[in-house]
Design a protein around this motif. Sequence first.
Motif, PDB file in Angstrom:
ATOM      1  N   LEU A 113      -8.065  -4.000  13.263  1.00 57.88           N
ATOM      2  CA  LEU A 113      -8.573  -5.264  12.584  1.00 57.88           C
ATOM      3  C   LEU A 113      -9.153  -4.990  11.143  1.00 57.88           C
ATOM      4  CD1 LEU A 113      -9.798  -7.630  15.615  1.00 57.88           C
ATOM      5  CD2 LEU A 113      -7.889  -7.879  14.048  1.00 57.88           C
ATOM      6  N   ALA A 114      -9.909  -4.007  11.294  1.00 56.47           N
ATOM      7  CA  ALA A 114     -10.602  -3.715   9.954  1.00 56.47           C
ATOM      8  C   ALA A 114      -9.775  -3.221   8.735  1.00 56.47           C
ATOM      9  CB  ALA A 114     -11.991  -2.831  10.295  1.00 56.47           C
ATOM     10  N   LEU A 115      -8.691  -2.238   9.375  1.00 53.61           N
ATOM     11  CA  LEU A 115      -7.976  -1.854   8.491  1.00 53.61           C
ATOM     12  C   LEU A 115      -6.964  -2.955   7.861  1.00 53.61           C
ATOM     13  CD1 LEU A 115      -7.081   1.613  10.115  1.00 53.61           C
ATOM     14  CD2 LEU A 115      -8.113   1.262   8.083  1.00 53.61           C
ATOM     15  N   THR A 116      -6.602  -3.759   8.675  1.00 53.36           N
ATOM     16  CA  THR A 116      -5.674  -4.965   8.316  1.00 53.36           C
ATOM     17  C   THR A 116      -6.378  -5.672   7.259  1.00 53.36           C
ATOM     18  OG1 THR A 116      -4.703  -4.663  10.436  1.00 53.36           O
ATOM     19  CG2 THR A 116      -4.296  -6.853   9.109  1.00 53.36           C
ATOM     20  N   SER A 117      -7.624  -6.149   7.579  1.00 49.16           N
ATOM     21  CA  SER A 117      -8.443  -6.864   6.613  1.00 49.16           C
ATOM     22  C   SER A 117      -8.467  -6.439   5.303  1.00 49.16           C
ATOM     23  CB  SER A 117      -9.777  -7.243   7.367  1.00 49.16           C
ATOM     24  OG  SER A 117      -9.524  -7.858   8.582  1.00 49.16           O
ATOM     25  N   GLU A 118      -8.666  -5.209   5.158  1.00 46.77           N
ATOM     26  CA  GLU A 118      -8.860  -4.254   4.104  1.00 46.77           C
ATOM     27  C   GLU A 118      -7.646  -4.625   3.097  1.00 46.77           C
ATOM     28  OE1 GLU A 118     -10.141  -0.524   4.701  1.00 46.77           O
ATOM     29  OE2 GLU A 118     -12.060  -0.783   5.370  1.00 46.77           O
ATOM     30  N   LYS A 131       4.298  -2.796   2.911  1.00 49.88           N
ATOM     31  CA  LYS A 131       4.453  -1.300   3.282  1.00 49.88           C
ATOM     32  C   LYS A 131       3.035  -0.780   3.859  1.00 49.88           C
ATOM     33  CE  LYS A 131       7.747  -0.364  -0.343  1.00 49.88           C
ATOM     34  NZ  LYS A 131       7.793   0.492  -1.538  1.00 49.88           N
ATOM     35  N   ARG A 132       2.072  -1.172   3.476  1.00 50.69           N
ATOM     36  CA  ARG A 132       0.809  -0.678   3.957  1.00 50.69           C
ATOM     37  C   ARG A 132       0.566  -1.255   5.291  1.00 50.69           C
ATOM     38  NH1 ARG A 132      -3.823   0.100  -0.369  1.00 50.69           N
ATOM     39  NH2 ARG A 132      -4.907   0.796   1.572  1.00 50.69           N
ATOM     40  N   LEU A 133       0.822  -2.628   5.503  1.00 54.70           N
ATOM     41  CA  LEU A 133       0.367  -3.309   6.791  1.00 54.70           C
ATOM     42  C   LEU A 133       1.332  -2.482   8.015  1.00 54.70           C
ATOM     43  CD1 LEU A 133       0.393  -7.044   5.781  1.00 54.70           C
ATOM     44  CD2 LEU A 133      -1.487  -5.634   6.677  1.00 54.70           C
ATOM     45  N   VAL A 134       2.793  -2.235   7.913  1.00 56.29           N
ATOM     46  CA  VAL A 134       3.287  -1.828   8.966  1.00 56.29           C
ATOM     47  C   VAL A 134       2.791  -0.406   9.400  1.00 56.29           C
ATOM     48  CG1 VAL A 134       5.379  -3.129   8.618  1.00 56.29           C
ATOM     49  CG2 VAL A 134       5.242  -1.014   7.209  1.00 56.29           C
ATOM     50  N   ARG A 135       2.234   0.270   8.581  1.00 50.21           N
ATOM     51  CA  ARG A 135       1.671   1.583   8.741  1.00 50.21           C
ATOM     52  C   ARG A 135       0.572   1.619   9.695  1.00 50.21           C
ATOM     53  NH1 ARG A 135       5.788   5.328   8.316  1.00 50.21           N
ATOM     54  NH2 ARG A 135       7.181   4.881   6.414  1.00 50.21           N
ATOM     55  N   ILE A 136      -0.104   0.539   9.620  1.00 44.88           N
ATOM     56  CA  ILE A 136      -1.362   0.559  10.374  1.00 44.88           C
ATOM     57  C   ILE A 136      -1.217   0.934  11.865  1.00 44.88           C
ATOM     58  CG2 ILE A 136      -3.337  -0.827  11.102  1.00 44.88           C
ATOM     59  CD1 ILE A 136      -3.276  -2.133   8.238  1.00 44.88           C
TER      60      ILE A 136
END
Length: 370
Positions: A113-118, A131-136
């Motif tokens: 959640l923290a990475l997604t929010s960032e 692109k960054r969201l699907v890598r999380i």
Amino acid sequence: MKPLRLLMVQTAEEMREALAGSDLDIVLADFSLPRFTALEALKLLQGEGRDIPLIVVSGSIGEEAAVEAMRAGARDYFAKDRLARLGAAVERELREAKARRERARGELGRELLALTSEVLTEPLDLDERLKRLVRIPVPRVADCCFIALHERERGGLRLVALAHTAPALEARAWEMDPRFPLSPETAAGPVRVLATGEPELVVDVAAHELRTPLTTLRLQLGSLLHHAHREGLSPELSSRLERGLRQVRRLATLVEALLDVSRLSSGELHLSRERFDLAEPVDVEVARVGVLGRVRVRDRGIGIPEDQRERIFERFGRAVSSRSYGGLGLGLYLARRSAEAHGGRAWAETPEGGGACFTLELPLDMEARE
């Protein structure tokens, strides 16, 4: 409770097959077999990152060997002629392993959640953000993650971002997308929206822009506080983090109040009606007046001047200085507007003896609102 299932292995290869084909809960291992030892079993478990408790059971294990096994990661050890405590030890290890997995799952959820929010709050263009969201989540919790957008001219969904643990399969998916567009006839999630023509539109952009940074900050502070407690860091540091987290929660409450004000002003407040006991959370006077339920709260404070009784129900309306009493002047405004939305009303009076009396009336049944 799932049925008990026992597997016996005598080599490292057999244990690898058991791990691959079964969801093991616990391992009971002889300290030394002709072709396999408890220490080798521990290394195998640790090498695969599996949190499965291992208990050593042996007929010839000595104190030195037992200490070696415990240092290597064994949870307990028993001599074969002293197995009275084995059942209790198994129950304990199963319970503790479950607790460890739940903690790890919670920590992983907070991290994701923290990475997604960032990513959602960083100043990125749309393509880079997707692109960054699907890598999380890959490979932490999924083998594959993709995002597709509707493309009217092709009559389906266009793949715009994709992550896969296998690079070859990821490349293959990109090759197939132009030839085989995702069909909007599939009844699931966004595709269902396309198939039914029933939109799910998110119009409250302000809510997202206000909530997301607060959520990120709350998650980061919560993670730091959890780390401080777990590592036994300075009590002063933990105290500061707790105070910071309380202030973030308070700010989030104020943001929600402001958003409620915005919804009330635009006429877009959606009600969620449910039955509840008027006397359950609070010590107040509760009465029934016809089809209405009346809640009356009285205090022994400074009272409300007569010329301020209506003003305090206005948006940001106050009868006293905010420096002395805090708050935004939204509580009574929201209370009255919410009551009116439910077909009720709210008002204030100055009773004999001083103080203030606030009264809220709400319909007791759905029929009373109509």
